[in-house]
Motif scaffolding. Structure first.
Motif, mmCIF file in Angstrom:
data_model
loop_
_atom_site.group_PDB
_atom_site.id
_atom_site.type_symbol
_atom_site.label_atom_id
_atom_site.label_comp_id
_atom_site.label_asym_id
_atom_site.label_seq_id
_atom_site.Cartn_x
_atom_site.Cartn_y
_atom_site.Cartn_z
ATOM 1 N N PHE A 21 0.852 -1.189 0.000
ATOM 2 C CA PHE A 21 0.000 0.000 0.000
ATOM 3 C C PHE A 21 0.890 1.243 0.000
ATOM 4 N N HIS A 22 0.542 2.238 -0.821
ATOM 5 C CA HIS A 22 1.298 3.490 -0.811
ATOM 6 C C HIS A 22 0.419 4.627 -1.308
ATOM 7 N N ASP A 23 0.557 5.773 -0.659
ATOM 8 C CA ASP A 23 -0.137 6.997 -1.052
ATOM 9 C C ASP A 23 0.523 8.152 -0.313
ATOM 10 N N LEU A 24 -0.060 9.339 -0.388
ATOM 11 C CA LEU A 24 0.567 10.530 0.177
ATOM 12 C C LEU A 24 0.483 10.606 1.693
ATOM 13 N N SER A 25 -0.536 9.990 2.305
ATOM 14 C CA SER A 25 -0.718 10.028 3.757
ATOM 15 C C SER A 25 -0.985 8.621 4.260
ATOM 16 N N GLY A 26 -0.804 8.423 5.552
ATOM 17 C CA GLY A 26 -1.082 7.107 6.090
ATOM 18 C C GLY A 26 -1.003 7.060 7.596
ATOM 19 N N ILE A 27 -1.452 5.928 8.115
ATOM 20 C CA ILE A 27 -1.405 5.678 9.548
ATOM 21 C C ILE A 27 -1.009 4.221 9.751
ATOM 22 N N LEU A 28 -0.233 3.965 10.793
ATOM 23 C CA LEU A 28 0.194 2.605 11.115
ATOM 24 C C LEU A 28 0.133 2.431 12.624
ATOM 25 N N MET A 29 -0.503 1.341 13.069
ATOM 26 C CA MET A 29 -0.561 0.990 14.491
ATOM 27 C C MET A 29 -0.008 -0.426 14.638
ATOM 28 N N THR A 30 0.875 -0.610 15.589
ATOM 29 C CA THR A 30 1.485 -1.910 15.821
ATOM 30 C C THR A 30 1.510 -2.207 17.312
ATOM 31 N N ALA A 31 1.097 -3.418 17.666
ATOM 32 C CA ALA A 31 1.214 -3.903 19.042
ATOM 33 C C ALA A 31 2.032 -5.185 18.979
ATOM 34 N N GLU A 32 3.019 -5.277 19.868
ATOM 35 C CA GLU A 32 3.886 -6.449 19.865
ATOM 36 C C GLU A 32 4.188 -6.832 21.297
ATOM 37 N N TYR A 33 4.093 -8.117 21.583
ATOM 38 C CA TYR A 33 4.438 -8.622 22.909
ATOM 39 C C TYR A 33 5.564 -9.632 22.767
ATOM 40 N N ARG A 34 6.609 -9.430 23.543
ATOM 41 C CA ARG A 34 7.754 -10.343 23.517
ATOM 42 C C ARG A 34 7.822 -11.083 24.846
ATOM 43 N N PHE A 35 7.981 -12.367 24.760
ATOM 44 C CA PHE A 35 8.100 -13.213 25.939
ATOM 45 C C PHE A 35 9.471 -13.856 25.918
ATOM 46 N N ASN A 36 10.245 -13.612 26.980
ATOM 47 C CA ASN A 36 11.595 -14.157 27.052
ATOM 48 C C ASN A 36 11.523 -15.600 27.526
ATOM 49 N N LEU A 37 11.792 -16.538 26.629
ATOM 50 C CA LEU A 37 11.738 -17.964 26.952
ATOM 51 C C LEU A 37 12.956 -18.390 27.768
ATOM 52 N N ASN A 38 14.119 -17.933 27.352
ATOM 53 C CA ASN A 38 15.361 -18.171 28.095
ATOM 54 C C ASN A 38 16.373 -17.110 27.668
ATOM 55 N N ALA A 39 17.626 -17.313 28.009
ATOM 56 C CA ALA A 39 18.651 -16.300 27.710
ATOM 57 C C ALA A 39 18.920 -16.138 26.224
#
Length: 103
Positions: A21-39
């Motif tokens: 997708f591309h145009d002159l204006s835009g909006i982006l929302m991102t949610a990310e959850y990281r879970f540390n399994l080990n080192a």
């Protein structure tokens, strides 16, 4: 063209092909959850949503596109050397491999 707002791909809306997708204006929302399994391993779940339009006022809730998915990050001593992410959207499933830090 080079200054347009671009969505799609591993850095913006996972689940869509690069530069989908591309145009002159835009909006982006991102949610990310990281879970540390080990080192050495992080597990990740995410949701991305966004829209592009000719003018910012043309963006609406009904026009938002969404992608979601998860992945694994294999951690090194000082950086994230390898990331494997799977993104899903209405247009299919995409797998992304990358190396280097997230931010």
């Amino acid at each position: 063209f080079f200054e347009q707002f671009v969505l799609g791909g591993s850095r913006t809306m996972r689940g869509y092909r690069e530069f989908r997708f591309h145009d002159l204006s835009g909006i982006l929302m991102t949610a990310e959850y990281r879970f540390n399994l080990n080192a050495f391993i992080d597990l990740v779940v995410f949701a991305d949503s966004g829209q592009v339009a000719r003018e910012l006022g043309d963006i609406s809730w009904q026009g938002l596109r969404a992608g979601w998915g998860g992945g694994v990050r294999f951690l090194g001593a000082t950086s994230t050397p390898l990331k494997v992410m799977i993104g899903r959207s209405r247009e299919g499933t995409r797998i992304y491999f990358s190396m280097g830090a997230t931010f």
